[in-house]
Scaffold this motif. Structure first.
Motif, PDB file in Angstrom:
ATOM      1  N   UNK A  20     -44.725 -91.476  19.141  1.00 58.37           N
ATOM      2  CA  UNK A  20     -45.313 -92.534  18.337  1.00 58.37           C
ATOM      3  C   UNK A  20     -44.722 -93.911  18.490  1.00 58.37           C
ATOM      4  N   UNK A  21     -43.741 -94.089  19.376  1.00 50.56           N
ATOM      5  CA  UNK A  21     -43.258 -95.444  19.652  1.00 50.56           C
ATOM      6  C   UNK A  21     -44.368 -96.247  20.322  1.00 50.56           C
ATOM      7  N   UNK A  22     -44.494 -97.513  19.952  1.00 51.82           N
ATOM      8  CA  UNK A  22     -45.501 -98.363  20.595  1.00 51.82           C
ATOM      9  C   UNK A  22     -45.101 -98.705  22.026  1.00 51.82           C
ATOM     10  N   UNK A  23     -43.835 -99.015  22.217  1.00 52.65           N
ATOM     11  CA  UNK A  23     -43.332 -99.304  23.552  1.00 52.65           C
ATOM     12  C   UNK A  23     -41.816 -99.138  23.554  1.00 52.65           C
ATOM     13  N   UNK A  24     -41.239 -99.171  24.740  1.00 58.83           N
ATOM     14  CA  UNK A  24     -39.798 -98.981  24.907  1.00 58.83           C
ATOM     15  C   UNK A  24     -39.295-100.111  25.809  1.00 58.83           C
ATOM     16  N   UNK A  25     -39.161-101.323  25.262  1.00 59.53           N
ATOM     17  CA  UNK A  25     -38.771-102.457  26.100  1.00 59.53           C
ATOM     18  C   UNK A  25     -37.346-102.362  26.647  1.00 59.53           C
ATOM     19  N   UNK A  26     -36.500-101.577  25.963  1.00 63.08           N
ATOM     20  CA  UNK A  26     -35.084-101.546  26.330  1.00 63.08           C
ATOM     21  C   UNK A  26     -34.628-100.097  26.404  1.00 63.08           C
ATOM     22  N   UNK A  27     -34.241 -99.655  27.612  1.00 58.68           N
ATOM     23  CA  UNK A  27     -33.695 -98.313  27.798  1.00 58.68           C
ATOM     24  C   UNK A  27     -32.699 -98.378  28.941  1.00 58.68           C
ATOM     25  N   UNK A  28     -31.419 -98.258  28.602  1.00 59.72           N
ATOM     26  CA  UNK A  28     -30.353 -98.424  29.591  1.00 59.72           C
ATOM     27  C   UNK A  28     -29.350 -97.298  29.423  1.00 59.72           C
ATOM     28  N   UNK A  29     -28.426 -97.210  30.375  1.00 57.21           N
ATOM     29  CA  UNK A  29     -27.369 -96.227  30.267  1.00 57.21           C
ATOM     30  C   UNK A  29     -26.782 -95.898  31.619  1.00 57.21           C
ATOM     31  N   UNK A  30     -25.805 -94.982  31.615  1.00 57.81           N
ATOM     32  CA  UNK A  30     -25.147 -94.595  32.848  1.00 57.81           C
ATOM     33  C   UNK A  30     -24.414 -93.287  32.640  1.00 57.81           C
ATOM     34  N   UNK A  31     -23.767 -92.808  33.686  1.00 57.29           N
ATOM     35  CA  UNK A  31     -23.045 -91.551  33.642  1.00 57.29           C
ATOM     36  C   UNK A  31     -21.681 -91.741  34.288  1.00 57.29           C
ATOM     37  N   UNK A  32     -20.665 -91.020  33.799  1.00 58.56           N
ATOM     38  CA  UNK A  32     -19.333 -91.120  34.384  1.00 58.56           C
ATOM     39  C   UNK A  32     -18.465 -89.989  33.880  1.00 58.56           C
ATOM     40  N   UNK A  33     -17.257 -89.876  34.412  1.00 57.53           N
ATOM     41  CA  UNK A  33     -16.325 -88.840  34.018  1.00 57.53           C
ATOM     42  C   UNK A  33     -15.618 -89.226  32.738  1.00 57.53           C
ATOM     43  N   UNK A  34     -15.766 -88.403  31.693  1.00 57.53           N
ATOM     44  CA  UNK A  34     -15.105 -88.618  30.399  1.00 57.53           C
ATOM     45  C   UNK A  34     -15.443 -89.984  29.802  1.00 57.53           C
ATOM     46  N   UNK A  35     -16.497 -90.618  30.247  1.00 57.70           N
ATOM     47  CA  UNK A  35     -16.888 -91.937  29.784  1.00 57.70           C
ATOM     48  C   UNK A  35     -17.740 -92.606  30.840  1.00 57.70           C
ATOM     49  N   UNK A  36     -17.959 -93.901  30.684  1.00 55.83           N
ATOM     50  CA  UNK A  36     -18.827 -94.620  31.613  1.00 55.83           C
ATOM     51  C   UNK A  36     -18.403 -96.076  31.614  1.00 55.83           C
ATOM     52  N   UNK A  37     -18.803 -96.795  32.647  1.00 56.68           N
ATOM     53  CA  UNK A  37     -18.376 -98.180  32.779  1.00 56.68           C
ATOM     54  C   UNK A  37     -19.457 -99.195  32.534  1.00 56.68           C
ATOM     55  N   UNK A  38     -20.715 -98.750  32.443  1.00 58.10           N
ATOM     56  CA  UNK A  38     -21.834 -99.683  32.371  1.00 58.10           C
ATOM     57  C   UNK A  38     -22.782 -99.206  31.289  1.00 58.10           C
ATOM     58  N   UNK A  39     -23.045-100.051  30.314  1.00 61.82           N
ATOM     59  CA  UNK A  39     -23.971 -99.667  29.244  1.00 61.82           C
ATOM     60  C   UNK A  39     -25.143-100.641  29.120  1.00 61.82           C
ATOM     61  N   UNK A  40     -25.391-101.438  30.138  1.00 60.73           N
ATOM     62  CA  UNK A  40     -26.482-102.413  30.045  1.00 60.73           C
ATOM     63  C   UNK A  40     -27.453-102.342  31.224  1.00 60.73           C
ATOM     64  N   UNK A  41     -27.246-101.448  32.174  1.00 62.24           N
ATOM     65  CA  UNK A  41     -28.083-101.404  33.376  1.00 62.24           C
ATOM     66  C   UNK A  41     -29.074-100.250  33.312  1.00 62.24           C
TER      67      UNK A  41
END
Length: 413
Positions: free
Chosen positions: A210-231
């Motif tokens: 039911x979301x109208x749109x998803x203008x923003x969807x970001x994330x990343x993967x890494x060992x025990x954490x991650x370095x990028x949360x905006x790409x």
């Protein structure tokens, strides 16, 4: 937190009248003769005008708010029929695009009519505002006009900081949609899925719910954490022991949620468990501190103290690497105020904010938690379903186990 029937779309005329009344009282107190609004959120706030054509930067759009009477729209002719569906009655158009004038003469005449010759016109000029017209055109408007132009950011900020019950209902609804989709994600993920495929499946699930749109969807993967949360995610194969983060700003009827969730792939390492637990405690401190009368700086410090006690120096002093640990939320993905040591904004009932503590885990590695809340008379109300006390598991090729799950079943269609 089941997703109930969506709240009504749009707003009543009474809501727009109340917004206008508050604005005009602030304008008179500030000795302004008119407000000039040029960006989508401000124009929509006073008019309800909400069209997809804002994605095109070709045409400028204007709304003039007088100290008495209803706003006046000065807009391209292509938007006239849509504006007529709003509560705005005085709609003045020109056949755009038509450079170099492109509505400037019509706007200038409207400002002289409403503000008077030599009258003062306010428009947002401060932090987190945007000018929705070419700078050269604005310079030309000022050069031609007898009106004086001044910063009215404080008025717009005061109006939009506190949300109405109808606004909160829209944000709460999209938060419920996204909370359910996050819970369902492990059941949607095939062990061989790459990160871009996971994000694509998640986006589809949001729209189906039911979301109208998803203008923003970001994330990343890494060992025990991650370095990028905006790409945007890359096509990476999930490996056991890594952490995947998804952060989304989905929208319903023009209002955003903004929160993330972390997932462990196959198993949870001790380091990941500890980081997750510290952030869970920091969020709890933020929830407890988020009460009317507290300042954003105080709320920041309550979360920072938990992180510092756990050995994190990143949150100390001036706001850490990210600059803040939360922000306002509503018609835009990020709004005033900021949860930062420099923001002394006083929390009040009706404010919708995010809590966003984060930990630096080492070079190029971090973990973030984020929740959305509304301030009530007696404290904070969670709009999101709280992240689980233990990191949810995603299956991988080496481990299909998703024990200890507390997930929604995926939506059936």
């Amino acid at each position: 937190m089941p997703v109930h029937s969506p709240p009504p779309r749009g707003f009543s005329t009474a809501e727009f009248e109340a917004r206008l009344d508050r604005a005009q009282r602030l304008m008179r107190a500030g000795e302004l003769d008119a407000l000039l609004l040029t960006s989508e959120p401000e124009i929509r706030y006073f008019s309800g005008f909400f069209i997809e054509l804002w994605e095109s930067p070709t045409r400028p759009w204007f709304l003039v708010v007088p100290t008495q009477g209803k706003p006046v729209a000065v807009i391209p002719e292509i938007g006239g029929a849509a504006m007529e569906q709003s509560w705005i009655e005085d709609i003045r158009t020109w056949p755009a695009p038509a450079p170099p004038d492109d509505g400037l003469s019509l706007l200038g005449r409207t400002l002289r009519e409403i503000a008077g010759a030599g009258g003062t016109v306010g428009l947002p000029m401060g932090h987190e505002t945007r000018l929705g017209m070419p700078l050269a055109a604005f310079d030309a408007l000022r050069a031609r006009s007898e009106n004086k132009f001044t910063d009215a950011t404080s008025i717009i900020r005061a109006l939009r900081l506190v949300k109405s019950a109808a606004e909160v209902a829209k944000i709460k609804h999209i938060c419920a949609i996204v909370s359910g989709a996050y819970s369902a994600l492990p059941a949607l993920v095939a062990p061989e899925a790459t990160t871009d495929e996971i994000f694509r499946a998640f986006r589809v699930e949001l729209l189906r719910r039911g979301a109208d749109d998803v203008p923003y969807l970001v994330g990343s993967v890494g060992w025990d954490g991650y370095g990028d949360i905006v790409s945007a995610p890359r096509a990476e194969q999930l490996q056991p022991g890594s952490i995947l983060v998804l952060d989304t700003g989905a929208r319903f009827d023009g209002y955003f949620c903004d929160f993330n969730r972390n997932f462990a792939t196959g198993s949870r390492s001790d380091a990941a468990r500890r980081a997750h637990d510290i952030l869970y405690q920091a969020t709890a401190a933020g929830l407890d501190a988020a009460r009317p009368g507290a300042t954003c700086a105080q709320l920041y410090r309550q979360m920072a103290q938990v992180l510092e006690a756990a050995g994190s120096a990143d949150a100390a002093g001036g706001g850490g690497t990210a600059g803040r640990m939360g922000h306002g939320l509503g018609m835009q993905l990020t709004e005033w105020p900021s949860l930062a040591p420099w923001d002394e904004t006083v929390l009040a009932p009706g404010m919708v904010i995010t809590l966003e503590p984060y930990l630096r885990l080492g070079p190029g590695r971090m973990m973030v938690h984020e929740e959305n809340i509304v301030i009530r008379e007696d404290g904070a109300e969670l709009l999101t379903r709280r992240t689980p006390a233990e990191i949810p598991l995603l299956p991988t090729n080496d481990s299909h186990s998703t024990s200890d799950r507390d997930y929604d079943a995926p939506t059936t269609y």
